[in-house]
Design an enzyme around this catalytic site. Structure first.
Site, mmCIF file in Angstrom:
data_model
loop_
_atom_site.group_PDB
_atom_site.id
_atom_site.type_symbol
_atom_site.label_atom_id
_atom_site.label_comp_id
_atom_site.label_asym_id
_atom_site.label_seq_id
_atom_site.Cartn_x
_atom_site.Cartn_y
_atom_site.Cartn_z
ATOM 1 C CB THR A 173 67.584 20.251 15.174
ATOM 2 O OG1 THR A 173 67.041 21.375 15.868
ATOM 3 C CG2 THR A 173 68.604 19.561 16.062
ATOM 4 C CB SER B 190 55.169 24.009 16.897
ATOM 5 O OG SER B 190 54.458 23.455 15.797
ATOM 6 C CE LYS B 191 63.254 23.742 15.020
ATOM 7 N NZ LYS B 191 64.447 22.894 14.917
ATOM 8 N NE ARG B 192 54.261 19.233 15.525
ATOM 9 C CZ ARG B 192 54.949 19.295 16.659
ATOM 10 N NH1 ARG B 192 56.199 18.890 16.686
ATOM 11 N NH2 ARG B 192 54.386 19.762 17.755
ATOM 12 C CG ASP B 193 52.344 25.932 13.617
ATOM 13 O OD1 ASP B 193 51.422 25.121 13.415
ATOM 14 O OD2 ASP B 193 52.595 26.418 14.737
#
Length: 490
Positions: A15, A259-262
Site C-alpha cells: 500500500t 507516519s506515512k504522511r511525514d
C-alpha cells in the site's frame, strides 16, 4: 550462537511507498536471520483489495533489491510454503476458520454495528472495559436459525480464554494481559473475507515462523495471537508458538510516531536524493540498536555478525535526518573512487542533469570525481558541484556574484587572466598564478580566488578550485574570466 532453525518473516502490505519504519523492521529481521544462519521469509499481506495495488507490490520488490536484502523464501524465490502472497491463499484461511468454528474455538457473532456501538457506550459510561462483551458466545441453535431467517449477517469471532496471558517479549521482558483487556475479536468479515487477525498468525504457523520481530504498535494484538496459536496447535495446524519481539517506535517531529504522511518517512525520498543503501541501513539500524557505545559507522556485515534482538532498546527512537545524512556521507567517503564515480552517474545524466546529454564528458568526470567524493552528503549533490564542467556557461547565482565581486575585482581578474594564460596547466601552477595575482593587489589567497571561482563556476563554494580549473581546461577557464570581465565593465 548460530541457530539454523531460526525462521523469521517480513510481511508488508503493498500500500503506497515503503516507509523507513518498515525498512527498519525488515533490516532487523534480515540481520537476525543472517546472524543465526536461519531463514528469512518474505511474505506479501495483500488481502485488502481496496488498498493494495500491483504497482506497490512491484515497488516493494524493487525496494528490497535496492536495499540489498536477500530472502530465502518468497516472491521470485519460491519455497516449500508457497504461495507467499496472501491473496493467493484464501482457501487455506477459509479452511482454518471452519476448523476453528467446528472445534469451538470461534463462533458466529450476529451483533450489528449499531448494537455494538450502543453497548460500548453503555460500558464506557459505567466505567467498564468497552471491548466486545461476549453476547454471542453462547447462541442456541434456535437463536441462530432466527438470526439467519432474519437475514442478519455474521462475522466469525475468536473465543479468548478466560485467563491472563503472559509471555516474554524479546525486547521488553515479561508481559501479562488480563482477560478484560483482551476480548473476543473478529477473524472473518461478514462477507467471508479473512481479517489480518486470522491470516497473519495462520501463515506464521504454516510457515513455521520461530520469531516474530515487528513494530511496537502491534503489541496489543500479541495476546490474541498467542491464544490463536494455542488453538491452532490443538487443531494440528501449528507446531509451536513463536517468540515475539516488539521493536520501538520511530519518532518524528514533535515526539509523534513517524507516519506515512511525514515527508521524511518515504523510502523513495532517500533513493531520489542519492542515499547509499549501506548508509541508510547503517542509520536505520541505530534506531533502537547499536553495534557499540562508541561506533556509529559500520557495514552490514559487521551488523550481522553482532546483531542480537535482546540488545534492542525498548525506548522510542527519534529519526534525525542530519545524523542520517552525516552517516551517509561517511559511507560515500568509504567507497573506492571507481565505485563512487559509477554511483553518481545517474545524477549526471538525463533526467537529473541540467545539461544536454552530449555535454557530459566522461573523462572530465573521472578526473574530478576524487575531488568531489569528500564533499557530498548525498549523491544528488554532485549535480550542483560539477555543473560548471558540463554547462556552456556557469550557473547564474546573483548572491554569489554580489558576495565575491567587490570593488577592484575587475583589476584582479585581468591580472589573474594574464598569469593563467601563461601558466602551465596543472593545479599547482594554476594556484601559483592566482596567488601571484593576489599579491600584486595586496590580497591573500582567500580574497584573490573568490572572484576567480565565481567567474568560472558561478558559486562562492564548491570543489577545490585549482583542481577544478585544471579539469575544465585553459580555454574554457579564460573564456569565463573574459565573460565575467565584460559583465563587470558593462
Amino acid at each position: 550462537m548460530a541457530n539454523a532453525n531460526v525462521r523469521v518473516r517480513f510481511c508488508p502490505s503493498p500500500t503506497g511507498n515503503p516507509h523507513v519504519g518498515l525498512v527498519r523492521t525488515a533490516l532487523f529481521n534480515w540481520a537476525f536471520a543472517r546472524h543465526h544462519g536461519g531463514t528469512l521469509v518474505f511474505r506479501i499481506e495483500d488481502t485488502d483489495a481496496a488498498r493494495d495495488s500491483e504497482e506497490s507490490y512491484q515497488q516493494l520488490l524493487d525496494s528490497m533489491r535496492w536495499l540489498g536484502f536477500d530472502w530465502d523464501e518468497g516472491p521470485e524465490v519460491g519455497g516449500p510454503h508457497a504461495p507467499y502472497r496472501q491473496s493467493q491463499r484464501m482457501d487455506i484461511y477459509k479452511d482454518v476458520a471452519q476448523q476453528l468454528l467446528d472445534g469451538g474455538y470461534a463462533y458466529r457473532c450476529y451483533c450489528t454495528a449499531e448494537e455494538l456501538d450502543e453497548r460500548r457506550e453503555a460500558a464506557r459510561a459505567a466505567g467498564r472495559p468497552s471491548g466486545y462483551d461476549g453476547k454471542c458466545r453462547v447462541v442456541t441453535p434456535e437463536q441462530q436459525a432466527a438470526y439467519e431467517a432474519e437475514g442478519r449477517p455474521s462475522i466469525v469471532r475468536f473465543r479468548m480464554p478466560d485467563e491472563a496471558i503472559t509471555f516474554t517479549d524479546l525486547v521488553r521482558g515479561e508481559l501479562t494481559f488480563t482477560p478484560e483487556n483482551v476480548p473476543d475479536y473478529g477473524i472473518v468479515r461478514a462477507n467471508g473475507a479473512p481479517l489480518y487477525t486470522l491470516v497473519n498468525p495462520v501463515d506464521d504457523a504454516l510457515m513455521e515462523i520461530t520469531h516474530v520481530l515487528r513494530g511496537e504498535d502491534l503489541l496489543s494484538s500479541t495476546p490474541r495471537q498467542i491464544a490463536l496459536y494455542k488453538a491452532l496447535i490443538e487443531l494440528g495446524v501449528a507446531k509451536t508458538v513463536p517468540e515475539f519481539g516488539h521493536l520501538p517506535y520511530v519518532m518524528g517531529e514533535g515526539n509523534k510516531k513517524l507516519s506515512k504522511r511525514d515527508p521524511q518517512a518515504s523510502l523513495n525520498l532517500y533513493r531520489e536524493r542519492g542515499f547509499l543503501p549501506a548508509g541508510l541501513l547503517n542509520y536505520l539500524s541505530l534506531l533502537g540498536w547499536s553495534l557499540s557505545a562508541d561506533q556509529d559507522l559500520f557495514s552490514m556485515e559487521e551488523m550481522v555478525a553482532a546483531f542480537d534482538i535482546k540488545d534492542v532498546n525498548a525506548n522510542p527512537a527519534r529519526f534525525d535526518l542530519k545524523k542520517a545524512e552525516a552517516i551517509n556521507a561517511d559511507h560515500i567517503r568509504q567507497l573506492d573512487v571507481k565505485a563512487f564515480a559509477e554511483a553518481c552517474e545517474p545524477w549526471l545524466r538525463a533526467p537529473h542533469a541540467p545539461w544536454a546529454p552530449e555535454a557530459f564528458d566522461q573523462a572530465a568526470w573521472e578526473a574530478i570525481a576524487p575531488h568531489a567524493q569528500t564533499r557530498l552528503t548525498v549523491l544528488s549533490d554532485i549535480t550542483a558541484n560539477v555543473d560548471f564542467l558540463f554547462l556552456e556557461e556557469p550557473a547564474e547565482d546573483e548572491a554569489s556574484w554580489a558576495k565575491a565581486m567587490k570593488e577592484g575585482s575587475d583589476a584582479l581578474l585581468r591580472t589573474a587572466r594574464a598569469k593563467l594564460a601563461d601558466a602551465e596547466w596543472t593545479a599547482d601552477a594554476i594556484k601559483a598564478a592566482v596567488v601571484a595575482a593576489g599579491e600584486e593587489h595586496g590580497l591573500k589567497l582567500g580574497k584573490a580566488q573568490a572572484p576567480v571561482r565565481v567567474a568560472v563556476t558561478g558559486r562562492t563554494v564548491g570543489l577545490p578550485l585549482f583542481e577544478s580549473l585544471e579539469v575544465l581546461g585553459r580555454e574554457r577557464t579564460l573564456a569565463r574570466v573574459d565573460a565575467a570581465l565584460a559583465k563587470l565593465t558593462a
